[in-house]
Design a protein around this motif. Structure first.
Motif, PDB file in Angstrom:
ATOM      1  N   TRP A  10      40.635  34.413  58.813  1.00  0.00           N
ATOM      2  CA  TRP A  10      41.126  33.043  59.027  1.00  0.00           C
ATOM      3  C   TRP A  10      41.506  32.709  60.447  1.00  0.00           C
ATOM      4  CZ3 TRP A  10      43.989  36.992  57.064  1.00  0.00           C
ATOM      5  CH2 TRP A  10      45.201  37.362  57.471  1.00  0.00           C
ATOM      6  N   GLY A  11      41.651  31.394  60.843  1.00  0.00           N
ATOM      7  CA  GLY A  11      41.808  31.137  62.197  1.00  0.00           C
ATOM      8  C   GLY A  11      40.726  30.218  62.697  1.00  0.00           C
ATOM      9  N   SER A  12      40.443  30.476  64.186  1.00  0.00           N
ATOM     10  CA  SER A  12      39.459  29.856  64.993  1.00  0.00           C
ATOM     11  C   SER A  12      38.043  30.407  64.424  1.00  0.00           C
ATOM     12  CB  SER A  12      39.732  29.837  66.544  1.00  0.00           C
ATOM     13  OG  SER A  12      38.816  29.261  67.021  1.00  0.00           O
ATOM     14  N   GLY A  13      37.078  29.549  64.418  1.00  0.00           N
ATOM     15  CA  GLY A  13      35.828  29.991  64.045  1.00  0.00           C
ATOM     16  C   GLY A  13      34.661  29.443  64.957  1.00  0.00           C
ATOM     17  N   GLU A  14      35.355  28.956  66.061  1.00  0.00           N
ATOM     18  CA  GLU A  14      34.101  28.139  67.060  1.00  0.00           C
ATOM     19  C   GLU A  14      33.179  29.151  67.547  1.00  0.00           C
ATOM     20  OE1 GLU A  14      36.140  26.479  70.579  1.00  0.00           O
ATOM     21  OE2 GLU A  14      37.159  28.402  70.976  1.00  0.00           O
ATOM     22  N   ASP A  15      33.371  30.246  67.543  1.00  0.00           N
ATOM     23  CA  ASP A  15      32.315  31.218  68.035  1.00  0.00           C
ATOM     24  C   ASP A  15      31.604  32.122  66.729  1.00  0.00           C
ATOM     25  OD1 ASP A  15      32.515  30.942  71.120  1.00  0.00           O
ATOM     26  OD2 ASP A  15      34.427  31.633  70.790  1.00  0.00           O
ATOM     27  N   GLY A  16      32.096  31.649  65.714  1.00  0.00           N
ATOM     28  CA  GLY A  16      31.233  32.355  64.607  1.00  0.00           C
ATOM     29  C   GLY A  16      32.178  33.726  64.203  1.00  0.00           C
ATOM     30  N   GLN A  17      33.526  33.833  64.868  1.00  0.00           N
ATOM     31  CA  GLN A  17      34.167  35.068  64.684  1.00  0.00           C
ATOM     32  C   GLN A  17      34.832  35.279  63.128  1.00  0.00           C
ATOM     33  OE1 GLN A  17      34.807  32.223  66.574  1.00  0.00           O
ATOM     34  NE2 GLN A  17      37.168  32.680  67.624  1.00  0.00           N
ATOM     35  N   LEU A  18      34.757  34.331  62.397  1.00  0.00           N
ATOM     36  CA  LEU A  18      35.309  34.508  60.947  1.00  0.00           C
ATOM     37  C   LEU A  18      34.041  35.101  60.197  1.00  0.00           C
ATOM     38  CD1 LEU A  18      37.126  31.337  60.285  1.00  0.00           C
ATOM     39  CD2 LEU A  18      38.030  33.387  61.329  1.00  0.00           C
ATOM     40  N   GLY A  19      32.822  35.191  60.580  1.00  0.00           N
ATOM     41  CA  GLY A  19      31.827  35.792  59.925  1.00  0.00           C
ATOM     42  C   GLY A  19      31.474  34.911  58.437  1.00  0.00           C
ATOM     43  N   ILE A  20      31.711  33.644  58.261  1.00  0.00           N
ATOM     44  CA  ILE A  20      31.697  32.919  57.239  1.00  0.00           C
ATOM     45  C   ILE A  20      30.464  31.974  56.927  1.00  0.00           C
ATOM     46  CG2 ILE A  20      33.962  32.998  56.748  1.00  0.00           C
ATOM     47  CD1 ILE A  20      34.265  30.074  57.732  1.00  0.00           C
ATOM     48  N   GLY A  21      29.750  32.029  57.873  1.00  0.00           N
ATOM     49  CA  GLY A  21      28.248  31.357  57.756  1.00  0.00           C
ATOM     50  C   GLY A  21      28.494  30.117  58.561  1.00  0.00           C
ATOM     51  N   SER A  22      29.369  29.592  59.203  1.00  0.00           N
ATOM     52  CA  SER A  22      29.744  28.432  59.986  1.00  0.00           C
ATOM     53  C   SER A  22      30.574  28.814  61.353  1.00  0.00           C
ATOM     54  CB  SER A  22      30.168  27.385  59.147  1.00  0.00           C
ATOM     55  OG  SER A  22      31.560  27.450  58.878  1.00  0.00           O
ATOM     56  N   ASN A  23      30.565  27.734  62.217  1.00  0.00           N
ATOM     57  CA  ASN A  23      31.547  28.092  63.224  1.00  0.00           C
ATOM     58  C   ASN A  23      32.811  27.108  62.852  1.00  0.00           C
ATOM     59  OD1 ASN A  23      29.296  29.364  63.975  1.00  0.00           O
ATOM     60  ND2 ASN A  23      29.460  28.540  66.181  1.00  0.00           N
ATOM     61  N   GLU A  24      33.283  26.623  61.835  1.00  0.00           N
ATOM     62  CA  GLU A  24      34.504  25.938  61.460  1.00  0.00           C
ATOM     63  C   GLU A  24      35.434  26.858  61.621  1.00  0.00           C
ATOM     64  OE1 GLU A  24      33.460  24.369  57.733  1.00  0.00           O
ATOM     65  OE2 GLU A  24      31.974  22.944  58.271  1.00  0.00           O
ATOM     66  N   GLU A  25      36.563  26.351  61.528  1.00  0.00           N
ATOM     67  CA  GLU A  25      37.794  26.869  61.503  1.00  0.00           C
ATOM     68  C   GLU A  25      38.530  27.009  60.126  1.00  0.00           C
ATOM     69  OE1 GLU A  25      41.577  23.945  62.963  1.00  0.00           O
ATOM     70  OE2 GLU A  25      40.558  24.795  64.298  1.00  0.00           O
ATOM     71  N   ARG A  26      39.473  27.998  59.802  1.00  0.00           N
ATOM     72  CA  ARG A  26      39.792  28.109  58.246  1.00  0.00           C
ATOM     73  C   ARG A  26      41.394  28.164  58.524  1.00  0.00           C
ATOM     74  NH1 ARG A  26      35.886  26.156  57.031  1.00  0.00           N
ATOM     75  NH2 ARG A  26      34.297  27.012  55.508  1.00  0.00           N
ATOM     76  N   ARG A  48      36.949  36.726  70.879  1.00  0.00           N
ATOM     77  CA  ARG A  48      36.105  35.730  70.422  1.00  0.00           C
ATOM     78  C   ARG A  48      35.024  36.381  69.497  1.00  0.00           C
ATOM     79  NH1 ARG A  48      34.013  32.635  75.436  1.00  0.00           N
ATOM     80  NH2 ARG A  48      33.046  31.296  74.011  1.00  0.00           N
ATOM     81  N   ASN A  49      35.120  37.666  69.130  1.00  0.00           N
ATOM     82  CA  ASN A  49      33.983  38.224  68.392  1.00  0.00           C
ATOM     83  C   ASN A  49      34.835  39.269  67.340  1.00  0.00           C
ATOM     84  OD1 ASN A  49      34.295  39.807  70.624  1.00  0.00           O
ATOM     85  ND2 ASN A  49      32.857  41.154  70.009  1.00  0.00           N
ATOM     86  N   SER A  50      34.004  39.758  66.250  1.00  0.00           N
ATOM     87  CA  SER A  50      34.752  40.589  65.017  1.00  0.00           C
ATOM     88  C   SER A  50      33.903  41.812  65.013  1.00  0.00           C
ATOM     89  CB  SER A  50      35.062  40.044  64.025  1.00  0.00           C
ATOM     90  OG  SER A  50      35.775  38.861  64.265  1.00  0.00           O
ATOM     91  N   LEU A  51      34.224  42.901  64.482  1.00  0.00           N
ATOM     92  CA  LEU A  51      33.495  44.092  63.801  1.00  0.00           C
ATOM     93  C   LEU A  51      34.065  44.385  62.730  1.00  0.00           C
ATOM     94  CD1 LEU A  51      34.671  47.181  64.638  1.00  0.00           C
ATOM     95  CD2 LEU A  51      33.963  46.365  67.089  1.00  0.00           C
ATOM     96  N   GLY A  63      30.070  36.887  65.959  1.00  0.00           N
ATOM     97  CA  GLY A  63      30.992  36.065  66.865  1.00  0.00           C
ATOM     98  C   GLY A  63      30.014  35.818  67.938  1.00  0.00           C
ATOM     99  N   TRP A  64      30.885  35.817  69.127  1.00  0.00           N
ATOM    100  CA  TRP A  64      30.313  35.531  70.438  1.00  0.00           C
ATOM    101  C   TRP A  64      29.478  36.417  71.155  1.00  0.00           C
ATOM    102  CZ3 TRP A  64      31.872  37.067  75.713  1.00  0.00           C
ATOM    103  CH2 TRP A  64      31.386  36.288  76.609  1.00  0.00           C
ATOM    104  N   ASN A  65      28.290  36.160  71.714  1.00  0.00           N
ATOM    105  CA  ASN A  65      27.361  37.266  72.050  1.00  0.00           C
ATOM    106  C   ASN A  65      26.725  36.885  73.369  1.00  0.00           C
ATOM    107  OD1 ASN A  65      25.962  39.482  71.554  1.00  0.00           O
ATOM    108  ND2 ASN A  65      24.075  38.523  70.773  1.00  0.00           N
ATOM    109  N   GLN A  66      27.349  35.903  74.161  1.00  0.00           N
ATOM    110  CA  GLN A  66      26.909  35.696  75.441  1.00  0.00           C
ATOM    111  C   GLN A  66      26.464  36.995  76.275  1.00  0.00           C
ATOM    112  OE1 GLN A  66      27.581  31.853  77.240  1.00  0.00           O
ATOM    113  NE2 GLN A  66      28.781  31.228  75.283  1.00  0.00           N
TER     114      GLN A  66
END
Length: 394
Positions: A10-26, A48-51, A63-66
Motif C-alpha cells: 500500500w502507499g505510493s505507486g508512482e514508480d511501480g513500487q507496489l508491484g500491482i501492474g499499474s503506477n497508481e497509489e493504494r 522508490r523500488n521494492s524486492l 519499481g524505479w529503474n533509471q
C-alpha cells in the motif's frame, strides 16, 4: 501443515513500487498478484523500488529503474510488475537491502552482490572521474556483481549513498559515501568500522548507522542532525558511540529510517528517537518534535510488538498475533487506512483482502471454517509499505 501466504502493498505507486501492474497509489492494502505463485519469505521496500526473496533463493525486483536498481538494464523508467533478477538465478539469495539508488544482496555462502548507482563507490567499484574537472562521473552498475569478495557476510544494509555489511565473525565493514556528499571522501574498498565486534544485527538509515552487539548494547554513528544517533545531542559521529537510555533492556531488533531510529525489546516494547516530524516516532499527534535520546513508545504498550520498520516519514509495527500498526505521514496512502491525515498515534491497518481461493490444510469435503490474515513480516519504504501475510484458520 501447509499454509497460504501473500504479499500485500500500500502507499505510493508512482514508480511501480507496489508491484500491482499499474503506477497508481493504494490507500488500502492490496495483493501483489504476480508473486502469488511463489513462496515469499522476505520483502524490502526502498525509497522508490521494492524486492522480494523466495524460499528457494529467487530474487524479484520492481519499481524505479533509471539507475539499474532492478538488476537489469532499464527498458522503461519504471516497472510495476515483479520480475526475477536473472543474473542471480544460480545463487541462493538469503537477504537483501535497498539504499538510495543501489541494492545489496547476500547468498547462502556469504557472498555479497551490488547493483544500481555507483557514483560514490557504494556498489564497491571505484567511480570514474572527469579527467579535466575531477568531478565524479555517473557509472551505474546495471547487472549485479560481486562486491567485498574477501568478506564472508551474513547481513547487508544500504544507506543513501553507502553500504554496510555484517560478517559472520561479527565485524562491521562499510564503503561508499557515508555522509552527504562533500563531507567525507567516498571509498569503494570496504573498511572495517573500528570499535565494533560481536555484532549481531545492523540497521542503516539515509546517513546514519546502528549496530546491536551480542551483549545487548546499541551503537550508532553517522549524521545526527535530528538526534537519530540517540546520543543526547545533534553532533555527528565518525566512530560508533553508545546509544543512551537503553541500558538494562533486552533488545532483540533495531530499525533505521531516513532520519529516525527504533529499538525493540524482548518484552515487545518499542523505543524511538530522531526526527519526529509527521509523528513518525509514534508518540502522539501533539508530540512531533525530534528526540535526542530513545523514549518508550507508550502508545504501543501492551501490543506485544515483534517487529518495527522505519520508512522515510512513516513507520509500521507488527504484533505477535499478526496485526499491523502504522503512524506518521499520511498522504499517498502511506498509512494503509484510506485518506487518513498524518498522525503520530499508531492505528491498526485493516488487512481486508479476500481469503485464499483454496486452503491447503483443508481436506476435500471438510468445512473450511473462518479465518483471517496475519502479518508475518513488514517493510517500510520511502512512501510505501510491503508485508507478508499468512492465512490462519480461527
Amino acid at each position: 501443515m501447509a499454509t497460504q501466504t501473500s504479499v500485500i502493498a500500500w502507499g505510493s505507486g508512482e514508480d511501480g513500487q507496489l508491484g500491482i501492474g499499474s503506477n497508481e497509489e493504494r490507500e488500502w492494502v492490496c495483493i501483489v498478484k504476480a508473486l502469488e505463485p511463489y513462496k515469499v519469505r522476505s520483502v524490502v521496500a526502498g525509497s522508490r523500488n521494492s524486492l522480494a526473496i523466495c524460499d528457494d533463493g529467487k530474487l524479484f525486483t520492481w519499481g524505479w529503474n533509471q539507475r539499474g536498481t532492478l538488476g537489469h538494464p532499464p527498458e522503461t523508467k519504471t516497472e510495476n510488475v515483479p520480475s526475477q533478477v536473472k543474473a542471480l538465478v544460480n545463487v541462493n539469495i538469503v537477504q537483501a537491502a535497498i539504499g538510495g539508488w543501489h541494492c545489496l544482496a547476500v547468498d547462502d555462502q556469504g557472498r555479497t552482490y551490488a547493483w544500481g548507482g555507483n557514483e560514490y563507490g557504494q556498489c564497491g567499484e571505484e567511480p570514474e572521474r572527469n579527467d579535466e574537472t575531477g568531478r565524479l562521473l555517473r557509472r551505474d552498475i546495471m547487472i549485479p556483481q560481486r562486491c567485498a569478495p574477501k568478506l564472508v557476510v551474513r547481513q547487508v544494509a544500504a544507506g543513501g549513498t553507502h553500504s554496510v555489511v555484517l560478517t559472520r565473525e561479527g565485524h562491521v565493514w562499510t564503503w561508499g559515501q557515508p555522509w552527504p556528499p562533500g563531507d567525507i571522501k567516498q571509498i569503494s574498498v570496504p573498511v572495517r568500522v573500528q570499535g565494533l565486534d560481536k555484532v549481531r544485527l545492523i540497521a542503516v538509515g539515509a546517513f546514519h548507522n546502528l549496530a546491536l552487539k551480542e551483549d545487548g548494547t546499541l551503537w550508532a554513528w553517522g549524521n545526527n542532525e535530528y538526534g537519530q544517533l540517540g546520543t543526547g545531542d545533534t553532533q555527528p559521529r565518525s566512530q560508533p558511540i553508545l546509544v543512551q537510555g537503553l541500558s538494562g533492556l533486552n533488545l532483540v531488533d533495531i530499525a533505521a529510517g531516513g532520519w529516525h531510529s527504533t529499538a525493540l525489546t524482548q518484552d515487545g516494547e518499542v523505543y524511538g528517537w530522531g526526527r519526529g516530524e509527521h509523528g513518525r516516532l509514534g508518540f502522539g499527534d501533539n508530540d512531533k518534535s525530534s528526540k535526542m535520546v530513545p523514549q518508550k513508545v507508550n502508545l504501543l504498550t501492551g501490543e506485544d510488538i515483534v517487529q518495527v520498520s522505519c520508512g522515510g516519514t512513516h513507520s509500521v509495527a507488527m504484533t505477535r498475533d499478526g496485526r499491523i500498526f502504522s503512524f506518521g505521514r499520511g498522504d499517498h496512502g502511506r498509512l494503509g487506512r484510506g485518506r487518513k491525515a498524518t498522525t503520530g498515534h499508531p492505528i491498526e491497518v485493516p488487512i481486508n483482502i479476500p481469503p485464499p481461493t483454496a486452503i491447503p490444510s483443508v481436506k476435500e469435503g471438510e468445512d473450511e471454517g473462518e479465518g483471517k490474515w496475519r502479518a508475518k513480516l513488514v517493510g517500510c519504504g520511502g512512501r510505501h509499505t510491503l508485508a507478508i501475510v499468512e492465512w490462519s484458520s480461527t
